[in-house]
Motif scaffolding. Structure first.
Motif, PDB file in Angstrom:
ATOM      1  N   SER A 279       0.861  -1.170   0.000  1.00  0.00           N
ATOM      2  CA  SER A 279       0.000   0.000   0.000  1.00  0.00           C
ATOM      3  C   SER A 279       0.901   1.225   0.000  1.00  0.00           C
ATOM      4  N   ILE A 280       0.566   2.207  -0.822  1.00  0.00           N
ATOM      5  CA  ILE A 280       1.382   3.428  -0.937  1.00  0.00           C
ATOM      6  C   ILE A 280       0.506   4.618  -0.587  1.00  0.00           C
ATOM      7  N   ASP A 281       0.965   5.458   0.336  1.00  0.00           N
ATOM      8  CA  ASP A 281       0.161   6.607   0.742  1.00  0.00           C
ATOM      9  C   ASP A 281       0.519   7.848  -0.072  1.00  0.00           C
ATOM     10  N   ALA A 282      -0.133   8.957   0.243  1.00  0.00           N
ATOM     11  CA  ALA A 282       0.038  10.185  -0.529  1.00  0.00           C
ATOM     12  C   ALA A 282       1.434  10.776  -0.414  1.00  0.00           C
ATOM     13  N   GLU A 283       2.183  10.355   0.596  1.00  0.00           N
ATOM     14  CA  GLU A 283       3.554  10.844   0.771  1.00  0.00           C
ATOM     15  C   GLU A 283       4.576   9.930   0.103  1.00  0.00           C
ATOM     16  N   GLY A 284       4.125   8.876  -0.544  1.00  0.00           N
ATOM     17  CA  GLY A 284       5.037   7.960  -1.206  1.00  0.00           C
ATOM     18  C   GLY A 284       5.580   6.874  -0.310  1.00  0.00           C
ATOM     19  N   ARG A 285       5.030   6.768   0.910  1.00  0.00           N
ATOM     20  CA  ARG A 285       5.484   5.737   1.844  1.00  0.00           C
ATOM     21  C   ARG A 285       4.739   4.437   1.566  1.00  0.00           C
ATOM     22  N   SER A 286       5.446   3.324   1.597  1.00  0.00           N
ATOM     23  CA  SER A 286       4.830   2.033   1.312  1.00  0.00           C
ATOM     24  C   SER A 286       4.797   1.136   2.534  1.00  0.00           C
ATOM     25  N   ARG A 287       3.774   0.281   2.556  1.00  0.00           N
ATOM     26  CA  ARG A 287       3.570  -0.663   3.652  1.00  0.00           C
ATOM     27  C   ARG A 287       3.236  -2.009   3.039  1.00  0.00           C
ATOM     28  N   THR A 288       3.890  -3.050   3.504  1.00  0.00           N
ATOM     29  CA  THR A 288       3.646  -4.390   2.981  1.00  0.00           C
ATOM     30  C   THR A 288       2.281  -4.906   3.434  1.00  0.00           C
ATOM     31  N   LEU A 289       1.496  -5.384   2.459  1.00  0.00           N
ATOM     32  CA  LEU A 289       0.201  -5.986   2.753  1.00  0.00           C
ATOM     33  C   LEU A 289       0.234  -7.503   2.641  1.00  0.00           C
ATOM     34  N   LEU A 290       0.870  -8.013   1.565  1.00  0.00           N
ATOM     35  CA  LEU A 290       0.916  -9.450   1.312  1.00  0.00           C
ATOM     36  C   LEU A 290       2.314  -9.835   0.835  1.00  0.00           C
ATOM     37  N   THR A 291       2.678 -11.095   1.070  1.00  0.00           N
ATOM     38  CA  THR A 291       3.985 -11.594   0.652  1.00  0.00           C
ATOM     39  C   THR A 291       3.831 -13.011   0.090  1.00  0.00           C
TER      40      THR A 291
END
Length: 332
Positions: A279-291
């Motif tokens: 998932s990528i937010d408006a600031e360009g930061r990403s978070r892992t959802l699935l692997t």
């Protein structure tokens, strides 16, 4: 089919080696979001399950997806040159198979085999999809009406690799990426003349494939660049491209993406080689959802319907279990 599959696996594996996030000095400058590190792959943030398994021996390597109002996933099976409907009950029905070119597809740029790629579904059930074959007589944009046969409505360059496809309902035009030529082109709804809309350097490949996934949202064209690991936003100004803004970087092997909700502040994207959905937010930061622990096998495409995420895996390099995974987005 085995030889074609191996060719693709080798090509995609090569793309995963040193996927760049550095823009060449010859590229035009762009407003760039700061690099962000993709979150840890040790724990999944989105509950998920594998809903469908596809037959790799038949070339059922899902490349792109469009979801209907009843939850049916309309997918392109790349190596099989097919379009299929995958129902919520688990059935898979082949809707069309494109003929192989006379050379078998060996002249398809970079990949050396013919493949179906991007797909869009209209409200009346008509499907539009791309076919890359290295053959001037068949490479192009196709229309498939319910119960009908596919019909090419626009020819595309045989020396390119048409990949992502999006439709702008306001202007009645398709936007499509070419991963080899490094362009975004437009085509009218009824087909016909193809115009290169942007050939910005940020779209160019850097060793393998460049511009890939594409969406129209909030007055802009958004696209990914697989080689550069970037998510790009190009403002539309009186129908023409504005400056390119790099919305996110450090996304190794980014392929397709989808927006969450009606705005443009959250994106879900597939990272092909790393077997990850983020998932990528408006600031360009990403978070892992699935692997890979969730069953991902080279995820190629994603769609979001409410809080449900559809993730298609093609098993390009893993060579195991191409599938459709369904996940639930975590609460905000």
């Amino acid at each position: 089919m085995r030889n074609r599959t191996m060719t693709l696996a080798i090509a995609v594996a090569a793309a995963g080696i040193g996927v760049v996030t550095v823009v060449p000095s010859s590229a035009a400058p762009a407003a760039t979001a700061g690099a962000r590190t993709v979150g840890s792959a040790r724990a999944s943030a989105a509950p998920s399950r594998i809903a469908n398994h596809f037959d790799l021996s038949k070339g059922q390597m899902p490349e792109n997806v469009a979801v209907g109002p009843d939850g049916t996933a309309y997918v392109t099976f790349a190596a099989a040159r097919q379009v299929a409907a995958v129902t919520p009950s688990g059935g898979t029905r082949i809707l069309a198979t494109l003929p192989a070119p006379a050379d078998g597809g060996v002249n398809t740029p970079v990949l050396a085999f013919a493949l179906t790629t991007g797909i869009v579904r209209m409200t009346d059930g008509t499907l539009y999809f791309l076919y890359a074959s290295g053959d001037a007589a068949s490479t192009g944009l196709y229309r498939l009406r319910p119960g009908g046969a596919p019909n090419r409505i626009a020819a595309l360059p045989a020396d390119g690799l048409p990949n992502g496809l999006a439709f702008d309902a306001e202007t009645g035009r398709f936007y499509l990426t070419d991963s080899v030529l490094g362009t975004i082109s437009t085509v009218p709804l009824d087909g016909g003349r193809v115009e290169v809309w942007s050939s910005a350097p940020e779209l160019a490949a850097a060793g393998f494939l460049g511009a890939n996934g594409i969406k129209v949202r909030a007055g802009a064209i958004w696209a990914t660049n697989l080689d550069r690991g970037t998510l790009l936003r190009i403002a539309v100004r009186h129908g023409r491209p504005g400056p390119v803004r790099v919305a996110a970087t450090g996304l190794v092997g980014i392929d397709d993406f989808a927006f969450v909700g009606a705005g443009d502040r959250q994106v879900v994207a597939t990272l092909n080689g790393p077997n990850t959905v983020v998932s990528i937010d408006a600031e360009g930061r990403s978070r892992t959802l699935l692997t890979a622990a969730d069953g991902l096998q080279n995820p190629t495409s994603v769609a979001v319907r409410g809080r449900t995420v559809y993730v298609l895996s093609a098993a390009y390099t893993t060579g195991v279990d191409p599938n459709l995974a369904l996940a639930t987005l975590p609460g905000r």
